[in-house]
Design a protein around this motif. Structure first.
Motif, PDB file in Angstrom:
ATOM      1  N   GLU A 142      -7.767  -4.935  -6.104  1.00  0.00           N
ATOM      2  CA  GLU A 142      -9.110  -4.441  -6.435  1.00  0.00           C
ATOM      3  C   GLU A 142      -9.198  -4.055  -7.901  1.00  0.00           C
ATOM      4  OE1 GLU A 142     -11.669  -4.867  -4.874  1.00  0.00           O
ATOM      5  OE2 GLU A 142     -10.888  -5.314  -2.899  1.00  0.00           O
ATOM      6  N   ALA A 143      -8.121  -3.394  -8.395  1.00  0.00           N
ATOM      7  CA  ALA A 143      -8.114  -2.964  -9.795  1.00  0.00           C
ATOM      8  C   ALA A 143      -8.163  -4.181 -10.701  1.00  0.00           C
ATOM      9  CB  ALA A 143      -6.870  -2.138 -10.084  1.00  0.00           C
ATOM     10  N   ALA A 144      -7.393  -5.217 -10.350  1.00  0.00           N
ATOM     11  CA  ALA A 144      -7.356  -6.425 -11.182  1.00  0.00           C
ATOM     12  C   ALA A 144      -8.718  -7.107 -11.156  1.00  0.00           C
ATOM     13  CB  ALA A 144      -6.269  -7.366 -10.680  1.00  0.00           C
ATOM     14  N   ARG A 145      -9.333  -7.165  -9.974  1.00  0.00           N
ATOM     15  CA  ARG A 145     -10.634  -7.830  -9.855  1.00  0.00           C
ATOM     16  C   ARG A 145     -11.693  -7.090 -10.685  1.00  0.00           C
ATOM     17  NH1 ARG A 145     -11.916  -8.457  -3.864  1.00  0.00           N
ATOM     18  NH2 ARG A 145     -10.407 -10.133  -3.875  1.00  0.00           N
ATOM     19  N   GLY A 219      -7.069   5.127  -9.042  1.00  0.00           N
ATOM     20  CA  GLY A 219      -6.256   6.113  -8.341  1.00  0.00           C
ATOM     21  C   GLY A 219      -6.933   7.466  -8.459  1.00  0.00           C
ATOM     22  N   VAL A 220      -6.725   8.330  -7.492  1.00  0.00           N
ATOM     23  CA  VAL A 220      -7.357   9.651  -7.575  1.00  0.00           C
ATOM     24  C   VAL A 220      -6.295  10.734  -7.663  1.00  0.00           C
ATOM     25  CG1 VAL A 220      -9.502   9.107  -6.370  1.00  0.00           C
ATOM     26  CG2 VAL A 220      -7.538   9.833  -5.066  1.00  0.00           C
ATOM     27  N   GLY A 265      -2.170   2.049   1.669  1.00  0.00           N
ATOM     28  CA  GLY A 265      -2.988   0.858   1.895  1.00  0.00           C
ATOM     29  C   GLY A 265      -3.297   0.242   0.537  1.00  0.00           C
ATOM     30  N   ASP A 266      -4.600  -0.011   0.245  1.00  0.00           N
ATOM     31  CA  ASP A 266      -4.917  -0.531  -1.089  1.00  0.00           C
ATOM     32  C   ASP A 266      -5.434   0.569  -2.017  1.00  0.00           C
ATOM     33  OD1 ASP A 266      -7.284  -0.103   0.125  1.00  0.00           O
ATOM     34  OD2 ASP A 266      -8.027  -2.158   0.002  1.00  0.00           O
TER      35      ASP A 266
END
Ligand code: GDP
Length: 454
Positions: A142-145, A219-220, A265-266
């Motif tokens: 998701e981060a890459a997208r 990330g949180v 997870g993701d």
């Protein structure tokens, strides 16, 4: 005239190929002092987007075969003349080529200097540059997208749409202020209100998507809190998949904050395992507890750990109290032991409660599910433009608050002159997001966080 900079563009490891990149007005001349094509064609004679096979040499010695790729300004990453020398990827050979390039007249590139030049030469805006940094450091799909979309200009396009509408508004208002007797088209109160409302909802959509996607892309900041011995360190280790915090049965072992980024997870959680929350006379431990309380206040997510084998105590109630109104998941740990805890009271105090045994690594799936729901990741739309970081978020937040002030002003009948000041401030915030109006300090700060060679 720009100095020719050079750096290793590939990683500092043994690999098939290593690339040394040069950029600057004289990049082709400088590279030509190190590289000799097999057919003896001087690099200077090559047109852009051309490759030549040859050798590299330095200190009077030819030491490797190489391919030189030539890009001519402005059609290159930086917008300047660029040469990439591809040599064999041994650490020694790559370093030796870099030294030869310095001998030949290049200077070492600063962190992020190639991308900074691309920004200064108008090849990309600041949001796209931050997309490059985000793509390099992306730790998941998701981060890459999201960063790739950013790099492709999805966010910049969205921001420029909003900017266009606000600037048009501002220009018409300025004209009206200067020539009040003239008929200015498209400046009815309704049109103005509609433009501002559309801008507000577009900015809100960007902020919501950032919040909903942050747990997957950025990330949180997550705090694991709880009284001593509740099992915080064991939970941290279960999430990290290895021994990180010191786990003992002696209360107060985790004296300060242990930090770790883990994947659930993701999702990415930047975890802090804090000192147990209890009143303590031990000075060192007391400092740890104070820092833990501060962490809880600042955290974006709290995992509040309770020991199911012990009754609720003063420290647990204090934790419940400090989680009130925050995004917090109650984790009732040690479900492998006989439960004596008042679970109803915990369930009443928290929006989500999860039961697990950190010691036996049971309940990870439930925890993932609860965090996902709590963070709203199901509402995240990866096809929509995504803000890359807190700086961009702040610009959008500020812009939205200026637009909201303008809307309030409009409803209260504030003069167009005053409204225009608010709209101009919103425009400024968005221009600083894309870098058209960012200060030199902001620009330098952004690029200093890049790696050398990018
Ligand atoms: P912390 O002080 O909250 O960090 O607690 P620790 O993680 O150091 O754990 C305190 C004690 O509880 C240790 O002896 C752990 O092995 C034990 N413990 C932690 N989680 C569990 C669990 O799920 N089940 C059982 N039976 N013991 C656990």
């Amino acid at each position: 005239m720009s100095a020719t900079i050079a750096a290793v563009a590939t990683g500092n490891c043994v690999s098939g190929i290593g690339i040394i990149r040069l950029s600057g007005d004289d990049a082709i001349t400088v590279a030509g002092r190190v590289f000799t094509a097999m057919d003896k064609t001087p690099l200077e004679k090559l047109s852009g987007y051309t490759a030549k096979y040859g050798t590299v040499s330095g200190g009077g010695e030819c030491f490797d075969n190489a391919v030189a790729l030539v890009y001519r300004a402005p059609k290159s990453y930086t917008g300047e003349n660029v040469v990439e020398l591809c040599v064999h990827g041994g650490i020694y050979i790559v370093e030796k080529t870099l030294e030869a390039v310095f001998e030949a007249g290049a200077v070492p590139a600063q962190a992020g200097e190639f991308t900074k030049r691309a920004f200064l030469n108008g090849k990309i805006d600041l949001a796209q540059a931050e997309g490059v940094a985000a793509l390099i450091s992306a730790q998941g799909q998701e981060a890459a997208r999201a960063s790739y979309n950013l790099l492709q200009g999805a966010l910049s396009n969205k921001i420029s749409q909003i900017l266009d509408s606000l600037i048009e508004c501002s220009a018409s208002m300025a004209a009206w202020v200067d020539y009040p007797d003239e008929e200015i088209p498209d400046l009815s109160e309704d049109t103005l209100r509609q433009t501002l409302e559309t801008a507000r909802s577009s900015l809100t959509a960007l902020l919501d998507n950032y919040e909903n996607g942050a747990v997957m892309t950025q990330g949180v900041d997550t705090v694991i809190a709880g009284r001593p011995n509740a099992g915080k360190s064991t939970l941290m280790n279960m999430l990290a998949g290895r021994e990180k915090s010191i786990v003992t049965h002696i209360e107060g072992t985790t004296r300060d904050i242990v930090e770790e980024t883990v994947r659930l997870g993701d999702m990415l959680l930047h975890l802090s395992d804090t000192a147990g929350l209890r009143s303590s006379k031990d000075v060192v431990e007391a400092i740890g507890i104070e820092r833990a309380m501060r962490k809880i206040d600042e955290a974006e997510l709290i995992l509040a750990v309770f020991d199911s084998s012990a009754e609720l105590c003063e420290d647990d109630f204090r934790l419940m109290e400090s989680c009130r109104g925050k995004r917090a998941v109650a984790v009732i740990n040690k479900t492998d032991l006989k439960s004596v805890i008042d679970t109803e009271q915990i369930e009443r105090s928290f929006e989500k409660t999860v039961y697990l045994s950190a010691k036996n690594t049971q309940g990870l799936g439930e925890l993932e599910h609860a965090v996902r729901e709590m963070m709203g990741t199901d509402k995240y739309d990866s096809a929509q433009p995504m803000l890359a970081n807190k700086r961009q978020k702040l610009c959008v937040l500020n812009a939205r608050s200026c637009v909201e002030q303008a809307l309030d002003g409009l409803n209260l009948g504030v003069t167009y002159d005053a409204l225009n000041v608010m709209i101009d401030s919103a425009v400024d915030e968005l221009l600083s997001l894309t870098g058209k109006k960012a200060t030199e300090e902001v620009v330098n700060h952004i690029f200093s966080r890049f790696c050398v060679g990018k």
